[in-house]
Design an enzyme around this catalytic site. Structure first.
Site, PDB file in Angstrom:
ATOM      1  N   LYS A 262      -9.113  -0.056  -6.143  1.00 45.34           N
ATOM      2  CA  LYS A 262      -9.213   0.525  -4.809  1.00 45.34           C
ATOM      3  C   LYS A 262     -10.583   1.146  -4.633  1.00 45.34           C
ATOM      4  O   LYS A 262     -11.021   1.954  -5.457  1.00 45.34           O
ATOM      5  CB  LYS A 262      -8.133   1.610  -4.639  1.00 45.34           C
ATOM      6  CG  LYS A 262      -8.156   2.334  -3.293  1.00 45.34           C
ATOM      7  CD  LYS A 262      -7.695   1.458  -2.145  1.00 45.34           C
ATOM      8  CE  LYS A 262      -7.815   2.165  -0.788  1.00 45.34           C
ATOM      9  NZ  LYS A 262      -6.741   3.122  -0.535  1.00 45.34           N
TER      10      LYS A 262
ATOM     11  N   LEU B 283      -5.381   9.154   7.724  1.00 46.91           N
ATOM     12  CA  LEU B 283      -6.704   8.525   7.754  1.00 46.91           C
ATOM     13  C   LEU B 283      -6.573   7.077   7.319  1.00 46.91           C
ATOM     14  O   LEU B 283      -5.890   6.811   6.338  1.00 46.91           O
ATOM     15  CB  LEU B 283      -7.668   9.261   6.809  1.00 46.91           C
ATOM     16  CG  LEU B 283      -8.127  10.633   7.329  1.00 46.91           C
ATOM     17  CD1 LEU B 283      -8.883  11.395   6.258  1.00 46.91           C
ATOM     18  CD2 LEU B 283      -8.998  10.466   8.575  1.00 46.91           C
TER      19      LEU B 283
ATOM     20  N   ASN C  69      -5.061   7.313  -6.264  1.00 48.40           N
ATOM     21  CA  ASN C  69      -5.819   8.545  -5.958  1.00 48.40           C
ATOM     22  C   ASN C  69      -5.075   9.801  -6.389  1.00 48.40           C
ATOM     23  O   ASN C  69      -4.808  10.696  -5.591  1.00 48.40           O
ATOM     24  CB  ASN C  69      -6.206   8.607  -4.467  1.00 48.40           C
ATOM     25  CG  ASN C  69      -5.000   8.608  -3.531  1.00 48.40           C
ATOM     26  OD1 ASN C  69      -3.931   8.113  -3.878  1.00 48.40           O
ATOM     27  ND2 ASN C  69      -5.172   9.183  -2.350  1.00 48.40           N
TER      28      ASN C  69
ATOM     29  N   HIS D 229      -4.867  -0.635   5.635  1.00 45.55           N
ATOM     30  CA  HIS D 229      -4.423   0.130   6.812  1.00 45.55           C
ATOM     31  C   HIS D 229      -5.405   0.042   7.979  1.00 45.55           C
ATOM     32  O   HIS D 229      -5.963   1.048   8.405  1.00 45.55           O
ATOM     33  CB  HIS D 229      -4.123   1.590   6.454  1.00 45.55           C
ATOM     34  CG  HIS D 229      -5.129   2.260   5.545  1.00 45.55           C
ATOM     35  ND1 HIS D 229      -6.483   2.262   5.793  1.00 45.55           N
ATOM     36  CD2 HIS D 229      -4.951   2.947   4.396  1.00 45.55           C
ATOM     37  CE1 HIS D 229      -7.084   2.936   4.827  1.00 45.55           C
ATOM     38  NE2 HIS D 229      -6.183   3.352   3.973  1.00 45.55           N
TER      39      HIS D 229
ATOM     40  N   ALA E  43      -4.172  14.795   5.367  1.00 41.85           N
ATOM     41  CA  ALA E  43      -3.992  13.488   6.016  1.00 41.85           C
ATOM     42  C   ALA E  43      -2.933  12.697   5.274  1.00 41.85           C
ATOM     43  O   ALA E  43      -2.989  12.582   4.048  1.00 41.85           O
ATOM     44  CB  ALA E  43      -5.312  12.732   6.007  1.00 41.85           C
TER      45      ALA E  43
ATOM     46  N   HIS F 294       0.869  -1.203   0.000  1.00 43.18           N
ATOM     47  CA  HIS F 294       0.000   0.000   0.000  1.00 43.18           C
ATOM     48  C   HIS F 294       0.892   1.235   0.000  1.00 43.18           C
ATOM     49  O   HIS F 294       1.490   1.587   1.012  1.00 43.18           O
ATOM     50  CB  HIS F 294      -0.900   0.012   1.243  1.00 43.18           C
ATOM     51  CG  HIS F 294      -1.899   1.137   1.222  1.00 43.18           C
ATOM     52  ND1 HIS F 294      -3.246   0.942   1.494  1.00 43.18           N
ATOM     53  CD2 HIS F 294      -1.770   2.464   0.969  1.00 43.18           C
ATOM     54  CE1 HIS F 294      -3.883   2.094   1.401  1.00 43.18           C
ATOM     55  NE2 HIS F 294      -3.010   3.039   1.092  1.00 43.18           N
TER      56      HIS F 294
ATOM     57  N   HIS G 197       2.870  14.589   1.435  1.00 48.27           N
ATOM     58  CA  HIS G 197       2.252  15.897   1.165  1.00 48.27           C
ATOM     59  C   HIS G 197       3.338  16.935   1.394  1.00 48.27           C
ATOM     60  O   HIS G 197       4.170  16.758   2.290  1.00 48.27           O
ATOM     61  CB  HIS G 197       1.097  16.177   2.137  1.00 48.27           C
ATOM     62  CG  HIS G 197      -0.085  15.285   1.944  1.00 48.27           C
ATOM     63  ND1 HIS G 197      -1.065  15.528   1.004  1.00 48.27           N
ATOM     64  CD2 HIS G 197      -0.448  14.142   2.568  1.00 48.27           C
ATOM     65  CE1 HIS G 197      -1.985  14.571   1.062  1.00 48.27           C
ATOM     66  NE2 HIS G 197      -1.634  13.703   2.001  1.00 48.27           N
TER      67      HIS G 197
ATOM     68  N   HIS H  26       1.554   5.384  -1.733  1.00 49.27           N
ATOM     69  CA  HIS H  26       1.228   6.559  -2.555  1.00 49.27           C
ATOM     70  C   HIS H  26       2.539   7.188  -3.015  1.00 49.27           C
ATOM     71  O   HIS H  26       3.384   7.528  -2.173  1.00 49.27           O
ATOM     72  CB  HIS H  26       0.448   7.596  -1.748  1.00 49.27           C
ATOM     73  CG  HIS H  26      -0.837   7.075  -1.197  1.00 49.27           C
ATOM     74  ND1 HIS H  26      -2.043   7.222  -1.856  1.00 49.27           N
ATOM     75  CD2 HIS H  26      -1.114   6.385  -0.059  1.00 49.27           C
ATOM     76  CE1 HIS H  26      -3.009   6.647  -1.135  1.00 49.27           C
ATOM     77  NE2 HIS H  26      -2.471   6.130  -0.043  1.00 49.27           N
ATOM     78  N   VAL H  27       2.711   7.338  -4.324  1.00 53.44           N
ATOM     79  CA  VAL H  27       3.934   7.999  -4.815  1.00 53.44           C
ATOM     80  C   VAL H  27       3.649   9.320  -5.529  1.00 53.44           C
ATOM     81  O   VAL H  27       4.578   9.998  -5.959  1.00 53.44           O
ATOM     82  CB  VAL H  27       4.779   7.082  -5.735  1.00 53.44           C
ATOM     83  CG1 VAL H  27       5.367   5.918  -4.947  1.00 53.44           C
ATOM     84  CG2 VAL H  27       3.983   6.585  -6.940  1.00 53.44           C
ATOM     85  N   ARG H  28       2.321   9.657  -5.686  1.00 58.13           N
ATOM     86  CA  ARG H  28       1.925  10.887  -6.403  1.00 58.13           C
ATOM     87  C   ARG H  28       2.434  10.834  -7.846  1.00 58.13           C
ATOM     88  O   ARG H  28       2.608   9.773  -8.407  1.00 58.13           O
ATOM     89  CB  ARG H  28       2.417  12.163  -5.690  1.00 58.13           C
ATOM     90  CG  ARG H  28       2.154  12.203  -4.185  1.00 58.13           C
ATOM     91  CD  ARG H  28       0.717  11.981  -3.789  1.00 58.13           C
ATOM     92  NE  ARG H  28       0.538  12.185  -2.347  1.00 58.13           N
ATOM     93  CZ  ARG H  28      -0.426  11.629  -1.625  1.00 58.13           C
ATOM     94  NH1 ARG H  28      -1.308  10.808  -2.190  1.00 58.13           N
ATOM     95  NH2 ARG H  28      -0.521  11.878  -0.342  1.00 58.13           N
TER      96      ARG H  28
ATOM     97  N   ASP I 272       1.255   2.659   3.530  1.00 59.94           N
ATOM     98  CA  ASP I 272       0.407   3.846   3.328  1.00 59.94           C
ATOM     99  C   ASP I 272       1.240   5.123   3.408  1.00 59.94           C
ATOM    100  O   ASP I 272       0.743   6.169   3.825  1.00 59.94           O
ATOM    101  CB  ASP I 272      -0.766   3.903   4.315  1.00 59.94           C
ATOM    102  CG  ASP I 272      -1.859   4.869   3.838  1.00 59.94           C
ATOM    103  OD1 ASP I 272      -1.882   5.211   2.647  1.00 59.94           O
ATOM    104  OD2 ASP I 272      -2.673   5.290   4.681  1.00 59.94           O
TER     105      ASP I 272
HETATM  106  O1  DOR Z   1      -3.753   9.474   5.459  1.00 63.00           O
HETATM  107  C1  DOR Z   1      -4.074   9.157   4.319  1.00 63.00           C
HETATM  108  N1  DOR Z   1      -3.471   9.714   3.240  1.00 63.00           N
HETATM  109  N2  DOR Z   1      -5.042   8.274   4.145  1.00 63.00           N
HETATM  110  C2  DOR Z   1      -5.532   7.994   2.943  1.00 63.00           C
HETATM  111  O2  DOR Z   1      -6.435   7.218   2.855  1.00 63.00           O
HETATM  112  C3  DOR Z   1      -5.030   8.703   1.741  1.00 63.00           C
HETATM  113  C4  DOR Z   1      -3.664   9.192   1.943  1.00 63.00           C
HETATM  114  C5  DOR Z   1      -3.224  10.192   0.890  1.00 63.00           C
HETATM  115  O3  DOR Z   1      -3.395   9.919  -0.295  1.00 63.00           O
HETATM  116  O4  DOR Z   1      -2.697  11.241   1.270  1.00 63.00           O
HETATM  117 ZN    ZN Z   2      -3.482   5.022   1.354  1.00 60.02          ZN
END
Ligand code: DOR
Ligand code: ZN
Length: 343
Positions: A98, A218, A41, A173, A262, A13, A250, A15-17, A246
């Site tokens: 997802k 989150l 996302n 998560h 988050a 799980h 940011h 996120h690399v943007r 996860d």
């Molecule tokens: O904390 C989080 N950040 N929870 C998520 O479900 C998404 C993630 C994000 O993409 O920043």
């Molecule tokens: Zn996530």
């Protein structure tokens, strides 16, 4: 034990943007992990096989020449994802979709508003063997933020499990004893990922020395009783619990912000953080299966053959990293961890 050599792990799980951010974050992951499940996302979200393949190429372009890394691609399920996209996704090598309940978290506006809308697509996934990865929180504003995971299980997950008995589901998560125990008692088609931060911290971290957006993610951190139960299942040897950081970068100015985003950035220190959690539980000998075997087995993919060595040597995390035009603050910035990756 001062050195710990494991079969190379995977991150189930991540996120690399996109864009310039990839150059910072992808190498942190590929220095430790052989594969990672890439969350879809983005803005706009990755909803088609074609978009997923193009995104995969951009990620691969950010992998340093010295690393071997395979991004495992996912699609973002929307109310309008046609069932016909599933066979295309499968053919393109996409492994999962997802499910974000609309409004549950970062960039979830295009998420699912009602599970009734996606039934035909879920049937196609069950048939094709694509996994369903769930952000398992209700969005009902009447439900207390700390209860949203437990309520999702009752209101939605049990029904999904009943209606699609052979759809492989990963509850992503997990943060509560309710989710840990639900997954523990479920059948072989149901698994969960666990982050390092939910294994290491409880919700007090959000309020220690001031309001701490660096610990805000989150689903939000929960009480100690939940953390202990997460640590118990993670270190239990049960093959349906596995590693998913996860890690969610940011820019620093949007984390230290009145409307803090988050997400905790843990990719840089992922394996040292998990080692710390497992050591705390006296279960370092269980880390390899959790990090390197259980996820691959559940996804039906081969286990990795390379190795990763961690050494017990103090390592102070940097305060900031460069991140496109801006900066990124890793979780635990400035803190000293007791393990580091041997390069
Ligand atoms: O904390 C989080 N950040 N929870 C998520 O479900 C998404 C993630 C994000 O993409 O920043
Ligand atoms: Zn996530």
């Amino acid at each position: 034990m001062d050195r710990l050599t494991l079969t190379q792990p995977d991150d189930w799980h991540l996120h690399v943007r996109d864009g310039a951010a990839l150059a910072t974050v992808v190498p942190h992951t590929s220095a430790q992990f052989a594969r990672a499940i890439i969350m879809p996302n983005l803005k706009p979200p990755v909803t088609t096989a074609e978009q997923a393949m193009a995104y995969r190429d951009r990620i691969l372009a950010a992998v340093p020449a010295a690393h071997a890394f395979e991004p495992l691609m996912t699609l973002y399920l929307t109310d309008r994802t046609p069932a016909s996209e599933i066979a295309k996704a499968k053919a393109a090598g996409v492994v999962a979709l997802k499910l974000y309940p609309a409004g549950a978290t970062t960039n979830s506006d295009s998420g699912v508003t009602d599970l009734q809308h996606v039934r035909a697509t879920l049937e196609a996934m069950q048939r094709e063997g694509l996994l369903l990865l769930i952000h398992a929180e209700v969005t009902d504003p009447a439900v207390d933020v700390f209860d949203r995971e437990a309520v999702f299980i009752e209101r939605h997950l049990m029904g999904l499990r009943r209606d699609f008995p052979e759809l492989k589901i990963v509850v992503e998560h997990i943060t509560t004893k309710d989710a840990a125990q639900y997954v523990e008692s479920a059948d072989r088609f149901t698994a969960a990922t666990l982050t390092a931060h939910h294994l290491l911290f409880n919700r007090n971290a959000l309020f220690t020395g001031g309001l701490r957006p660096d610990y805000y993610c989150l689903p939000v951190l929960k009480r100690e009783v939940h953390r202990l139960e997460l640590l118990r299942v993670a270190t239990s040897g049960n093959p349906r619990f596995f590693l998913g950081t996860d890690s969610a970068p940011h820019p620093s100015h949007l984390k230290a912000h009145a409307l803090a985003c988050a997400g905790c950035y843990t990719a840089l220190s992922a394996m040292p953080l998990y080692a710390q959690a497992f050591e705390q539980a006296g279960a370092l000998d269980r880390l390899e299966a959790f990090a390197s075997f259980h996820g691959a087995d559940f996804y039906g993919l081969p286990r990795n053959t390379g190795q990763l060595t961690l050494k017990r040597e103090p390592w102070t995390l940097p305060q900031t990293l460069s991140f496109g035009d801006g900066q990124l603050t890793p979780l635990c910035a400035g803190d000293t961890l007791s393990w580091q990756v041997e390069h």
